[in-house]
Design an enzyme around this catalytic site. Structure first.
Site, PDB file in Angstrom:
ATOM      1  CG  HIS A 142       0.396  50.443  63.700  1.00 21.52           C
ATOM      2  ND1 HIS A 142       1.270  51.188  62.936  1.00 21.52           N
ATOM      3  CD2 HIS A 142       1.043  50.162  64.862  1.00 21.52           C
ATOM      4  CE1 HIS A 142       2.387  51.366  63.613  1.00 21.52           C
ATOM      5  NE2 HIS A 142       2.272  50.756  64.788  1.00 21.52           N
ATOM      6  CE1 TYR A 196      -0.340  21.153  25.799  1.00 18.81           C
ATOM      7  CE2 TYR A 196       1.450  19.655  26.368  1.00 18.81           C
ATOM      8  CZ  TYR A 196       0.367  19.986  25.571  1.00 18.81           C
ATOM      9  OH  TYR A 196      -0.022  19.143  24.555  1.00 18.81           O
ATOM     10  N   GLY A 197       1.906  25.914  29.105  1.00 20.55           N
ATOM     11  CA  GLY A 197       2.008  27.015  30.051  1.00 20.55           C
ATOM     12  C   GLY A 197       2.641  28.257  29.473  1.00 20.55           C
ATOM     13  N   GLY A 198       3.243  28.146  28.278  1.00 21.02           N
ATOM     14  CA  GLY A 198       3.784  29.321  27.618  1.00 21.02           C
ATOM     15  C   GLY A 198       5.034  29.880  28.273  1.00 21.02           C
ATOM     16  CD  GLU A 202       3.015  24.889  23.632  1.00 17.91           C
ATOM     17  OE1 GLU A 202       4.194  25.121  23.309  1.00 17.91           O
ATOM     18  OE2 GLU A 202       2.169  25.798  23.792  1.00 17.91           O
ATOM     19  CD  GLN A 203       7.378  25.034  17.628  1.00 13.05           C
ATOM     20  OE1 GLN A 203       6.613  25.853  17.144  1.00 13.05           O
ATOM     21  NE2 GLN A 203       8.678  25.059  17.419  1.00 13.05           N
TER      22      GLN A 203
END
Length: 453
Positions: A441, A39-41, A35-36
């Site tokens: 309802h 985290y998590g994109g 990952e650059q």
């Protein structure tokens, strides 16, 4: 020199990369995740989570403004934008760090934080804060996503231009926000800042508002947004931009000069594929830079896959996650799943929401498909009337076999009602089944009884 070897190398911790890392590791694969940025994109850090968090704050402001309609008398809302942004940042940080902690605790997973580049089809060089590190892998998965497209209008380099990421970090409310791009993202940001107190103008080169929607749906959306104070300039291209007396001037092809305090460009996204060294691995891209994949998400190089936005598929978190499921099931469970024929739901988080699934009426007509239209204004939905949210309409396209081909729901919780229709489509139900179903309802769900009557 011998380099660390992994059964799987995953580049990017987005909504396909992260669950795939966990699934492969739990299946016993020695897995590396690179990952650059965070985290998590995109979804967690720059897309769904932060935008919808900000939109929720703007909706609260709007509810306060409408309080008198419900017999509640209060003062007008006071907007604390730094506090709104802090709430967004805290939620983003919590989710992103949660992803990282879970990955760190997962057996068979090694995390690398840095930029990945191919040196050949099975070797990745990682640029980290500590220097270069090289690893090798049997199977490689690219889930690097995309980023906002740079502004491409004349004069863009002479003024500061916000994009869909940087606009969310503003701590001073724009006096006049000019949005270039009238797509779904532009509408979400437009309503968000309008409700927080900015004057908002949206410019779009297309002379048709929401050109991908049926005219009745598009007209209903525009009516709601204009009633809230948003101004639209359609069929107008930006011809010049400059700074003038602490403001910005943007000229358009219709001869209008717009003076504004901030400019936001929402002209799409580009793939994060240009600095991965794909040519060294022989991986093909199309003319727009998206990685070419087949319906099983395989690239042209054996053992290398690409998932999510970087492939040019519909840029939604749920599509990226489905990419993960396809690859997981094929590799770990001997399945033969593909991307072909899958339904692509989408929700535009304006208020009220616009949920869409399947074919529109214009698409059915263009394809020569026999159909009928079932439509109903939200003002006929009891629950919407009781809650004072009667704007919009529901519309479904029904085939000759009485099965639903598609639907658009522009109304309160439109995304949730759209999802119910999607479930009916997945199950192959006819409209008769929904018309005769017993829904509690008063709920929004019971609107499906009347929609198909």
């Amino acid at each position: 020199m011998t380099h660390p070897f992994f059964d799987a190398i995953i580049i990017g911790s987005g909504q396909a990369g992260t669950p795939l890392t966990t699934a492969l590791a739990k299946a016993g694969w020695k897995t590396a995740l690179i990952e650059q940025a965070h985290y998590g994109g995109t979804c967690i850090n720059e897309g769904c989570t932060p935008t919808k968090t900000l939109i929720a704050s703007a909706r609260v402001a709007q509810v306060v403004r409408r309080a008198a309609e419900f017999g509640i008398h209060t003062s007008m809302p006071s907007i604390d934008l730094p506090a709104i942004v802090r709430r967004k940042d805290e939620l983003v940080r919590s989710w992103s760090e949660g992803d990282r902690r879970r990955l760190e605790k997962t057996e068979n997973v090694t995390l690398f934080f840095g930029h990945a580049r191919f040196t050949d089809a099975h070797t990745i060089e990682i640029s980290t804060a500590e220097g270069l590190q090289t690893i090798e892998g049997k199977t490689i998965f690219i889930n690097t996503g995309g980023r906002p497209a740079p502004p491409n209008f004349p004069g863009a380099d002479s003024i500061p231009v916000l994009n869909s990421t940087t606009v969310m970090d503003l701590t001073e409310l724009p006096e006049h926000l000019l949005i270039i791009g009238g797509g779904y993202s532009g509408l979400e940001f437009g309503q968000l800042f309008c409700r927080l107190g900015s004057r908002v103008t949206i410019i779009d080169a297309n002379d048709k508002f929401l050109s991908h929607e049926d005219r009745d749906i598009a007209d209903a959306v525009r009516k709601v947004l204009e009633a809230e104070g948003i101004t639209f300039s359609l069929g107008a291209k930006v011809t010049a931009a400059r700074t003038s007396s602490n403001m910005f001037e943007v000229e358009t092809s219709d001869g209008v000069t717009h003076r504004c305090s901030h400019v936001l460009f929402t002209g799409g996204r580009v793939p994060n594929s240009d600095d991965l060294g794909l040519d060294r691995a022989g991986i093909e891209r199309n003319e727009r830079g998206f990685i070419r994949v087949n319906p099983k998400l395989e690239t042209n190089v054996n053992g290398i896959y690409a998932l999510g936005d970087v492939t040019g598929s519909p840029a939604f978190t749920h599509i990226s996650y489905d990419d993960f499921r396809i690859v997981r099931d094929n590799l770990l469970h001997g399945a033969n799943r593909t991307t072909e024929g899958r339904l692509v739901p989408r929700v535009t988080f304006i208020d009220p929401q616009l949920g869409r699934i399947g074919l529109s009426e214009s698409e059915a007509q263009a394809q020569g498909i026999a159909h009928r239209v079932a439509a109903m204004p939200m003002s006929r939905v009891a629950r919407a009337t009781e809650t004072g949210e009667t704007q919009g309409l529901m519309k479904a396209i029904v085939g000759a076999d009485d099965k639903i081909l598609g639907a658009a729901v522009f109304g309160t919780q439109g995304g949730e009602i759209m999802a119910m229709i999607e479930i009916a489509m997945i199950a192959g139900l006819t409209t008769r089944a929904l018309k005769d179903a017993i829904f509690a309802h008063p709920t929004l769900a019971e609107s499906l009884n009347n929609l198909f009557t």
